[in-house]
Design an enzyme around this catalytic site. Structure first.
Site, PDB file in Angstrom:
ATOM      1  CG  HIS A  89       9.292  29.640  10.732  1.00 23.23           C
ATOM      2  ND1 HIS A  89      10.638  29.398  10.919  1.00 23.23           N
ATOM      3  CD2 HIS A  89       8.975  30.614  11.619  1.00 23.23           C
ATOM      4  CE1 HIS A  89      11.109  30.177  11.872  1.00 23.23           C
ATOM      5  NE2 HIS A  89      10.121  30.932  12.315  1.00 23.23           N
ATOM      6  CE1 TYR A 140       9.101  29.556  21.547  1.00 26.24           C
ATOM      7  CE2 TYR A 140       9.831  31.513  20.357  1.00 26.24           C
ATOM      8  CZ  TYR A 140       9.806  30.138  20.500  1.00 26.24           C
ATOM      9  OH  TYR A 140      10.468  29.344  19.607  1.00 26.24           O
ATOM     10  CB  SER A 161      12.958  33.060  18.684  1.00 26.00           C
ATOM     11  OG  SER A 161      13.660  32.126  17.898  1.00 26.00           O
ATOM     12  CB  THR A 171      14.872  28.283  17.788  1.00 23.65           C
ATOM     13  OG1 THR A 171      13.693  27.470  17.806  1.00 23.65           O
ATOM     14  CG2 THR A 171      15.042  28.936  16.429  1.00 23.65           C
TER      15      THR A 171
END
Length: 659
Positions: free
Chosen positions: A377, A490, A492, A503
């Site tokens: 990532h 959360y 994204s 992001t």
């Protein structure tokens, strides 16, 4: 962002009417060979818009503070909120002003990028947690309708060729640029491509804007191929090879190096690639007793130390072949049988023998032909890998280069080798320990999923509410049903509309969702369907506002992250960052993300905190669903999915209500 007018564009077009990039014009007449070598022949060069993309804005400090307090309000009791409000207001009037100036000066000195890009990248590379489950997400493709094309050998061959076609098009700057078309019928046209291709790069974004089309940042695409994350003490290193003509293939825990491009960078014939993969699948070797794959599941400092020993044991050139490969392919011996939980586990973690989690992405194909990726990532977010997966699924489905009847060929060059690594007794012990610890960790991971018919894009459209708002509301209702709590959540959101955007966070737990949740869970008998419908519409309106703000770089999470970075760097004390409520806000119990595409069967990731839930969700035309991960016994994913089903039933009644 200042714009130019149509009158200003016309002279530019006239002056540049014959100006073409060489990389575009050289492919104007496609031969059959070029049709094989390249996936696309875009009239607009791939990176044509990159130079003129708008820069990610730094929000006003006062706006960030207001948004942060609004996100805290549904989570805190009155006394806790008053304390946080006091700290935030003092920060906004004092130290925050100084930090904002530091950030603005930094941004002005780095106009080639965004203010968040480097520090966000560093955040990933500095984290010492293992990559699998903590960071690496997965995307799993739907199977083809023709079962013969899902044969492991056939599917792997076609997906590899399609991946190489994507890579070659990207390298040649003829892959279609990523553009968000608000009205595709008017902008996704030959006229749009003709005009934009003739505009100089410095004004190209403005030209697209006049069509109500918005080019997206493509800087992450270059890290898709030939790249890997290398463990180092304290902070990892991201490595990209200059030239590469091979891929690595893992089978039974062994690494094979397979040449797939010629010395002149041409994709080798598909039947040659199939022949080499068949050789691997038929290679008469046992499962590797000491595969090095498990080492990539370790704490990054621990892995860095072991890798240093591994390289020093005479394996440097072999490890470099893994690092420099175009990409990694995992030919698994396991079958998932279409079971979504088995599939999620196989792609998300497996037993690590046949994985290399450091690679930018690994293309995984199970024995029964299910395919997807597990990707690292740090280098990028979902935009590039999502586009890549859609493209190779479409290409391999519509233009397969091999099929079940394709014959193997005489591979006179036989440019394939199995890596034989030198492993000391200590390295073998470390591998065995890594496997044992990883197995123990994975045994604590629980995976659940649910689907619900009735709630989808169509009913939301009729009700004039946002489908994503309905999904996020459902998560709040479900978690409250299960625990009686409201927790940091959360979602994204990509900021790829800006140069080097990454992001931003949408905070879906709001006062609006809290009011609606209480109405459904505690006050159902006291609120009518009409009142609930009004509350739902309020949730949708506010969530849509948050989504728009996040996509336009006007959230608060990344801004505060950057300010905290400078507070640490400048050794400035800030009550806001020492406030326990700030740490609580960033302890995301519900971490959510969605991927919607006809090509995608599932997307998923691990929970980001030990007592949290990782929720990968999809919303289709008339159905929705979610894959939920959690660690036992600290979180209850099974109970959450059951509560989510009940929440959907409650919300469906509200959506169906007609005044």
């Amino acid at each position: 962002m200042p714009l130019i007018t149509r009158k200003q564009i016309l002279p530019i077009l006239k002056n540049n009417i014959i100006c073409q990039r060489v990389c575009v014009s050289q492919f104007s007449e496609k031969s059959s060979d070029k049709d094989y070598q390249y996936l696309q022949f875009s009239k607009i060069p791939t990176y044509h818009f990159q130079k003129s993309l708008p820069r990610l804005p730094i929000p006003k400090l006062s706006a960030t503070c207001d948004r942060y307090l609004a996100a805290q309000r549904p989570l805190l009791i009155d006394e806790g909120f008053r304390k946080t409000e006091f700290n935030v207001k003092r920060f906004c009037a004092s130290t925050g002003q100084q930090l904002q100036k530091y950030l603005q000066d930094y941004d002005k000195a780095n106009k080639h990028t965004s203010y968040i890009s480097k520090m966000w990248f560093d955040m990933y590379l500095r984290d010492r947690q293992p990559l699998p489950l903590n960071y690496n997400p997965i995307i799993v493709l739907h199977n083809y309708l023709n079962p013969d094309m899902n044969n492991q050998l056939v599917k792997a061959s076609n997906l590899i060729v399609s991946s190489l076609r994507f890579y070659k098009s990207l390298e040649a700057n003829i892959l279609q640029p990523e553009v968000f078309h608000l009205n595709p019928k008017k902008s996704d046209t030959a006229l749009f491509r003709n005009i934009c291709s003739k505009l100089p790069q410095a004004v190209s974004w403005h030209g697209a804007y006049m069509f109500n089309a918005y080019p997206l940042d493509m800087s992450q695409y270059s890290s898709l191929f030939k790249s890997t994350r290398i463990p180092e003490i304290d902070k990892d290193r991201f490595y990209s090879s200059q030239n590469s003509t091979h891929i690595t293939v893992q089978h039974k825990g062994h690494f094979y190096v397979v040449k797939v491009l010629s010395d002149t960078n041409e994709i080798l014939p598909a039947d040659v690639i199939l022949t080499r993969l068949k050789f691997i699948l038929n290679d008469n070797v046992d499962e590797a007793e000491f595969s090095i794959g498990p080492l990539t599941t370790l704490n990054r400092d621990k892995w860095a130390t072991i890798r240093h020993e591994l390289v020093g044991a005479g394996n440097e050139s072999k490890i470099k072949l893994i690092d420099s490969a175009l990409f990694n392919v995992c030919l698994d011996s396991e079958e998932v049988e279409g079971d979504l939980i088995k599939t999620t586990r196989q792609f998300l973690h497996a037993d690590s023998n046949n994985r290399w989690f450091d690679k930018s992405f690994s293309l995984i194909i199970t024995k029964d032909g299910y395919a997807g990726v597990n990707f690292e990532h740090a280098w990028g977010d979902g935009v590039a890998i999502f586009r890549f997966m859609q493209e190779i699924h479409k290409d391999s489905n519509e233009k397969p280069q091999v099929n079940i009847d394709t014959k193997t060929v005489h591979d006179k060059n036989n440019e394939i080798c199995r890596l034989e690594l030198n492993l000391s007794d200590n390295l073998k012990n470390e591998i065995q320990k890594a496997k044992t610890d990883y197995k123990k960790l994975c045994s604590t991971l629980d995976v659940n999923y649910m689907t619900f018919d009735g709630i989808g894009k169509n009913i939301c459209k009729k009700a004039k509410v946002s489908p994503d708002a309905v999904m996020q509301l459902s998560f709040q209702v479900a978690y409250h049903k299960l625990t009686g709590k409201f927790v940091p959540t959360y979602e994204s959101c990509s900021t790829a509309a800006f140069k080097h955007g990454r992001t931003e966070t949408i905070r879906p737990c709001t006062m609006a969702t809290k009011d609606m949740t209480l109405a459904l869970n505690l006050q159902k008998s006291k609120t009518s369907l009409q009142e609930q419908r009004q509350l739902l519409e309020k949730c949708s309106k506010y969530h849509s506002q948050l989504t728009k703000e996040a996509a336009m770089g006007q959230g608060f999470d990344r801004h505060l992250f950057a300010l905290k970075h400078f507070a640490t760097k400048k050794n400035l004390e800030c009550n806001i960052f020492h406030d326990p409520e700030y740490n609580m806000m960033n302890h995301n119990i519900l971490s959510t993300s969605t991927l919607n595409s006809p090509a995608i069967m599932a997307g998923g990731f691990g929970p980001v905190v030990k007592d949290g839930l990782g929720v990968g969700y999809m919303i289709l035309d008339d159905a929705c669903g979610a894959i939920v991960t959690n660690y036992l016994p600290t979180a209850n994913g099974k109970g959450f999915t059951e509560a989510l089903n009940a929440s959907f039933q409650d919300i469906l009644k509200v959506l169906q209500y007609k005044s």
